[in-house]
Motif scaffolding. Structure first.
Motif, mmCIF file in Angstrom:
data_model
loop_
_atom_site.group_PDB
_atom_site.id
_atom_site.type_symbol
_atom_site.label_atom_id
_atom_site.label_comp_id
_atom_site.label_asym_id
_atom_site.label_seq_id
_atom_site.Cartn_x
_atom_site.Cartn_y
_atom_site.Cartn_z
ATOM 1 N N SER A 127 11.502 11.467 -1.304
ATOM 2 C CA SER A 127 10.906 11.584 0.026
ATOM 3 C C SER A 127 10.955 13.012 0.565
ATOM 4 C CB SER A 127 11.627 10.658 1.007
ATOM 5 O OG SER A 127 11.546 9.308 0.606
ATOM 6 N N ASP B 238 8.524 10.831 4.212
ATOM 7 C CA ASP B 238 7.997 9.534 3.761
ATOM 8 C C ASP B 238 9.154 8.588 3.477
ATOM 9 O OD1 ASP B 238 6.280 7.564 2.982
ATOM 10 O OD2 ASP B 238 6.012 8.331 0.939
ATOM 11 N N LEU B 239 9.802 8.119 4.560
ATOM 12 C CA LEU B 239 10.976 7.261 4.428
ATOM 13 C C LEU B 239 10.691 5.883 4.976
ATOM 14 C CD1 LEU B 239 13.611 9.872 5.619
ATOM 15 C CD2 LEU B 239 13.654 8.766 3.387
#
Length: 410
Positions: free
Chosen positions: A245, A260-261
């Motif tokens: 991420s 992008d978690l």
């Protein structure tokens, strides 16, 4: 004005402690102008033609006090301080520093009259009593206030951390004795975020090495390179998708960004830093002071901070701890703890000294601090038995503040 003869309240204690911290800062400024020959009791007494016993008290307040309260108990009385000012005016010192001392002595004299019958009486109040807790029966305790602050901040930011563990190992840099070698692990457990939360960022202060692309992957087989700055994600204590991420490095914020978690479930993130050339070695640097700190960038339920100091450094140091406003930039090697008195918050975290074999050095609640600190020592190729461990544990640390441990070396 009626005199207070009852125990000091918590508010009284904070006000007096702040005066003591101001006193120490002003005295340090004056002391830096003294000739080297006047840095001892006899030397100061001869140079100023000033009472030797009071010289000892002033030096003790400068060198042996751990907080503002101790400064006030170690100092001479008002008469002795007035004589000290008169002698300083005969020396070649900056008038501004003498004026600052006159102002703080005047403030101290006012507080003596406000809280006690005499300086000796005030010292007994400071030495013999904890702050009066009576008012806390009708108001919130400090921890309850921090709890409310945490809950409000969590709702405001839509993010939080269950436990923040920061662990530091400090020793002399064997490649360059001008610096300390710092190895650190920052572990955040139970990170919660919503879709509206800003990206998750791990901040740090050291410039990235040339050619930096992404943080390293650190495993139990990784070992330190003492010649350069390193930053990596610790696989064993991080969610497996954290490295994937990674988004970018934010130069403006000086941090690595993860964008992008999964926003629905709590996750863990652990980072390891190796810093060979940012912390001045207080044994050779003129400031004689070093500090280690952790800033609370997200609402946090619990902070556990451990600092392992090489015994060769520890045997020549005194330790101070405090919570400070987060808007103060501390230049390494430039500020002592007493210089930070204006930024210190009325929060007094407790500092403990732990033996590596003690139970609290192994596990705190569900946090396996022994396992994680062993991991750090293994990475650094160092022996934990050669270090003294200082530990601070805070429930609901204040968001947007900095918790700092100072080591002042003689």
């Amino acid at each position: 004005m009626s005199l207070k003869t009852k125990p000091l309240t918590n508010e009284d204690f904070i006000a007096l402690n702040r005066t003591g911290e101001n006193f120490k800062s002003v005295l340090n400024g004056l002391f830096s102008q003294f000739p080297q020959s006047a840095h001892s009791i006899s030397g100061m007494s001869n140079w100023l033609d000033y009472n030797k016993s009071n010289c000892q008290r002033i030096l003790n307040a400068l060198q042996k006090s751990r907080n503002g309260k101790e400064v006030l108990t170690l100092l001479p009385g008002i008469s002795g301080l007035d004589d000290f000012i008169a002698k300083l005016k005969q020396a070649s010192l900056q008038k501004q520093h003498i004026l600052e001392l006159e102002n703080v002595v005047q403030a101290f004299n006012h507080q003596i009259k406000l809280y006690a019958k005499s300086h000796a009486h005030l010292k007994r109040l400071l030495d013999g009593n904890e702050p009066n807790k009576v008012t806390e029966t009708v108001s919130l305790s400090a921890q309850q206030k921090r709890n409310q602050h945490f809950l409000c901040s969590k709702q405001l930011l839509s993010s939080s951390i269950k436990t923040l563990f920061s662990c530091y190992v400090l020793t002399e840099n064997q490649n360059d004795k001008q610096f300390l070698q710092e190895v650190a692990m920052i572990t955040k457990i139970g990170i919660e975020r919503s879709k509206s939360s800003p990206p998750f960022v791990q901040f740090y202060t050291h410039p990235n090495p040339e050619g930096f692309i992404a943080p390293d992957n650190v495993t139990s087989n990784s070992r330190i390179d003492t010649s350069k700055f390193q930053i990596g994600i610790v696989d064993e204590f991080s969610d497996q998708n954290l490295a994937d991420s990674y988004s970018s490095f934010s130069a403006s914020n000086s941090g690595i960004v993860f964008n992008d978690l999964d926003d629905n479930a709590p996750f863990d993130a652990s980072f390891l830093f190796s810093n060979p050339d940012e912390l001045a070695n207080p044994l050779v640097h003129q400031s004689k002071c070093s500090s280690t700190s952790i800033s609370i960038k997200s609402p946090t339920e619990k902070l556990v901070m451990m600092v392992f100091l090489d015994k060769k450094l520890d045997m020549r140091s005194s330790v101070n701890v405090g919570c400070y406003s987060n808007n103060q930039r501390v230049e390494e090697g430039k500020l002592r703890a007493s210089d930070m008195w204006t930024e210190r918050l009325p929060e007094f975290p407790e500092l403990n000294v732990l033996h590596s074999s003690s139970e609290r050095a192994k596990i705190i609640g569900e946090l396996k601090v022994g396992e994680m600190s062993d991991y750090l020592f293994n990475y650094a190729n160092l022996n934990k038995d050669d270090f003294v461990c200082y530990m601070m544990e805070v429930e609901y640390p204040i968001w947007s503040s900095t918790y700092r441990i100072y080591f002042e070396h003689c």
